[in-house]
Write a protein that holds these residues in place. Structure first.
Motif, short mmCIF file in Angstrom:
data_model
loop_
_atom_site.label_atom_id
_atom_site.label_comp_id
_atom_site.label_asym_id
_atom_site.label_seq_id
_atom_site.Cartn_x
_atom_site.Cartn_y
_atom_site.Cartn_z
N GLU A 218 1.10 -1.15 0.01
CA GLU A 218 -0.01 -0.05 0.08
C GLU A 218 0.66 1.30 -0.02
O GLU A 218 2.07 1.16 0.63
N ILE A 219 0.63 2.45 -0.77
CA ILE A 219 1.21 3.62 -0.91
C ILE A 219 0.48 4.66 -0.35
O ILE A 219 -0.82 4.90 -0.60
N ASP A 220 0.98 5.42 0.37
CA ASP A 220 0.52 6.85 1.01
C ASP A 220 0.53 7.91 -0.23
O ASP A 220 1.79 8.17 -0.41
N MET A 221 -0.43 8.21 -0.70
CA MET A 221 -0.23 9.12 -1.81
C MET A 221 -0.21 10.55 -1.55
O MET A 221 -0.49 11.63 -2.35
N THR A 222 0.08 10.86 -0.32
CA THR A 222 -0.07 12.40 0.15
C THR A 222 0.77 13.36 -0.47
O THR A 222 0.53 14.42 -1.09
N ALA A 223 2.14 12.73 -0.52
CA ALA A 223 3.22 13.49 -1.18
C ALA A 223 2.78 13.71 -2.80
O ALA A 223 2.97 15.06 -3.37
N VAL A 224 2.36 12.91 -3.41
CA VAL A 224 2.11 13.03 -5.05
C VAL A 224 0.80 13.98 -4.82
O VAL A 224 0.85 15.03 -5.82
N LYS A 225 -0.17 14.04 -4.00
CA LYS A 225 -1.43 14.69 -4.35
C LYS A 225 -0.75 16.27 -3.73
O LYS A 225 -1.55 17.23 -4.56
N GLU A 226 -0.02 16.33 -2.82
CA GLU A 226 0.51 17.60 -2.45
C GLU A 226 1.29 18.28 -3.68
O GLU A 226 1.02 19.32 -3.93
N ALA A 227 2.11 17.60 -4.52
CA ALA A 227 2.80 18.00 -5.58
C ALA A 227 1.93 18.30 -6.79
O ALA A 227 2.04 19.53 -7.37
N ARG A 228 0.81 17.46 -6.92
CA ARG A 228 -0.06 17.96 -8.13
C ARG A 228 -1.01 19.21 -7.65
O ARG A 228 -1.16 20.12 -8.71
N ALA A 229 -1.31 19.36 -6.35
CA ALA A 229 -1.87 20.58 -5.90
C ALA A 229 -1.11 21.74 -5.91
O ALA A 229 -1.48 22.88 -6.37
N LYS A 230 0.32 21.65 -5.70
CA LYS A 230 1.29 22.87 -5.77
C LYS A 230 1.59 23.00 -7.24
O LYS A 230 1.79 24.55 -7.41
N TYR A 231 1.96 22.10 -8.08
CA TYR A 231 2.33 22.40 -9.33
C TYR A 231 1.49 22.30 -10.47
O TYR A 231 1.78 22.68 -11.53
N GLY A 232 0.34 21.77 -10.24
CA GLY A 232 -0.89 21.22 -11.11
C GLY A 232 -1.18 22.64 -12.15
O GLY A 232 -1.25 22.35 -13.47
N GLU A 233 -1.56 23.51 -11.50
CA GLU A 233 -1.76 24.79 -12.34
C GLU A 233 -0.74 25.38 -13.26
O GLU A 233 -0.96 25.46 -14.42
N ALA A 234 0.68 25.33 -12.86
CA ALA A 234 1.65 25.80 -13.49
C ALA A 234 1.94 24.74 -14.86
O ALA A 234 2.40 25.31 -15.80
N PHE A 235 1.84 23.42 -14.14
CA PHE A 235 2.09 22.50 -15.11
C PHE A 235 1.28 22.51 -16.39
O PHE A 235 1.69 22.27 -17.59
N GLN A 236 -0.11 22.59 -16.05
CA GLN A 236 -0.88 22.75 -17.25
C GLN A 236 -0.91 23.96 -18.09
O GLN A 236 -1.02 23.89 -19.44
N LYS A 237 -0.65 25.02 -17.57
CA LYS A 237 -0.54 26.20 -18.17
C LYS A 237 0.72 26.18 -19.16
O LYS A 237 0.60 26.59 -20.36
N LYS A 238 1.84 25.43 -18.85
CA LYS A 238 3.00 25.25 -19.47
C LYS A 238 2.89 24.40 -20.75
O LYS A 238 3.28 24.54 -21.96
N TYR A 239 2.45 23.03 -20.16
CA TYR A 239 2.36 21.82 -21.08
C TYR A 239 1.06 21.62 -21.73
O TYR A 239 0.70 20.78 -22.59
#
Length: 445
Positions: free
Chosen positions: A247-268
């Motif tokens: 089992e994997i704790d997805m906290t870190a990935v979800k936090e990364a997506r929340a932090k960089y998701g908007e900028a990532f989508q804007k750029k790519y």
């Protein structure tokens, strides 16, 4: 002088492909078609091929209906050359034109009866003989296969019907809404038709004609479904499969997506999903435990110094597993763009043969459908497959305290002939550590 008649033939699909199935006609008898217009789709066990009109004119005759098996060189239809065509197609002096195929096909290993053979299901023959279809000799110039009015098309789609079943009574053989309603009321007996499946598949309703609500449907398997079935059975019979879980704790990935998701989508111009994280984690694990990516070839084990990651994507006609080539060289954005492109083209049946071949490891994500836990089956000749699952908030003990964390169960199925338990568990733990601390992948530690 009568207009020239051009034959539309089944194109060559490579040395090993001789048999295909007509998946769908995109034009009906009597339609005016343009040169290079896609008029029919052919299906093999892994891909769909589009056949285009070799000339402009009127599609005068469809010789092979949806769901029928064809071979390379078979004549699918006839087109009367010229803008709008003539009144009728000539019987002699037919010309043969080349047919362009927009996608390669994979070998068809199906055991379907040959078209016109003696092994056809008698129930299918009986239903086909007693009901209209788009098959050979239908030739319903003012009936089945005519132009379909929008209201009639909507009603056909709503009831999973094909236009070639309904006789049109409108001007020029047009299929009207009233024609479909009459067919539903009087003619829809003994048949099952889906809009995206063989048009003449029969339906039986039991020994006494059937009771309401107890219909039994029969439908020929598509080449893709046959190939999936054969591959899964082969994997179970020819490999020593074992599955280990974590089992994997997805906290870190979800936090990364929340932090960089908007900028990532804007750029790519694409969302930052979970795919890139898991592909990156699998690449890291394969580079550290290469046994999981090895394959058996006779008496030898073959190891690869590159990571070609197969990703299972659901299409409109079945599961396809295209390959991300050299995933170890790709960025997060490139992986996300590749996976998104695969998903879009799988639904359209546009995945090419070259994109389905090879692969050193497979990832499948049942979590998008809500799966909590499963045991995936390896994709031969590969030795391992990772199953991702649904993310669920669960109480976990962290530093002696009970906290709510987004958790995902993961499963690694592997061929025990190639991979020992120690390597399998270590591989899955490496993925767990990389997802729970994505910085490890960036630092390569």
């Amino acid at each position: 002088m009568p207009a020239a008649v051009v034959e539309v033939k089944v194109p060559s699909a490579g040395e090993s492909v001789t048999e295909m199935q007509v998946a769908a006609w995109n034009a009906a008898e009597g339609d005016t078609v343009e040169r290079d217009q896609v008029i029919v789709e052919l299906e093999t066990d892994k891909a769909t091929s589009e056949v285009t009109a070799p000339t402009s004119g009127r599609l005068t005759k469809i010789l092979i209906g949806e769901g029928e098996t064809v071979e390379v060189g078979d004549v699918l239809a006839q087109i009367e050359e010229g803008e709008g065509g003539g009144e009728s197609a000539g019987d002699g002096g037919a010309e043969t034109a080349g047919v362009a195929s927009t996608e390669q096909k994979t070998p068809n290993q199906s055991a379907s009866p040959q078209r016109g053979g003696t092994t056809a299901d008698p129930r299918r023959e009986e239903a086909t003989a007693s009901a209209p279809s788009a098959g050979k000799g239908s030739g319903a110039g003012k009936g089945a296969g005519g132009h379909v009015m929008p209201a009639a098309k909507a009603l056909l789609d709503q009831n999973g019907l094909n236009a070639s079943q309904v006789s049109g009574t409108g001007p020029g053989g047009r299929v009207l809404k009233e024609d479909v309603q009459n067919y539903l009321k009087n003619g829809k007996k003994g048949e099952l038709v889906r809009a995206d499946a063989p048009a003449a598949a029969p339906m039986t309703t039991g020994p006494e004609g059937g009771e309401p609500g107890r219909a039994v449907k029969r439908q020929r398997m598509t080449p893709i479904r046959k190939k999936i079935a054969a591959s899964l059975v082969s994997a179970q019979q020819n490999a020593a499969l074992l599955t280990t879980f974590n089992e994997i704790d997805m906290t870190a990935v979800k936090e990364a997506r929340a932090k960089y998701g908007e900028a990532f989508q804007k750029k790519y111009d694409i969302k930052l999903g979970f795919s890139s994280f898991f592909v990156k984690a699998v690449v890291d694990a394969l580079q550290n435990i290469p046994q999981v990516g090895a394959q058996i070839d006779g008496d030898e084990l073959v190891y690869y110094d590159y990571c070609d990651i197969s990703v299972a994507v659901g299409g409109g006609k079945g599961l396809t597993v295209p390959v991300i080539r050299n995933a170890e060289t790709l960025s997060f954005a490139e992986i996300e763009q590749t996976v998104a492109d695969f998903g879009r083209r799988a639904k359209e049946g546009k995945i090419g043969l070259d994109e389905l071949q090879g692969g050193t490891f497979t990832i499948t994500n049942g979590g998008i459908y809500g799966s909590l836990l499963s045991t995936p089956i390896v994709n031969p000749p590969q030795s391992g497959i990772l199953g991702m699952h649904n993310i669920v908030d669960r109480p976990m003990v962290v530093n002696g305290e009970i906290v709510i964390r987004p958790m995902m169960y993961v499963a690694l199925t592997y061929d025990h002939r190639v991979v020992d338990g120690r390597e399998a568990v270590t591989f899955l733990m490496r993925i767990k550590e990389s997802i729970e601390d994505p910085g490890r992948m960036l630092m390569e530690v």
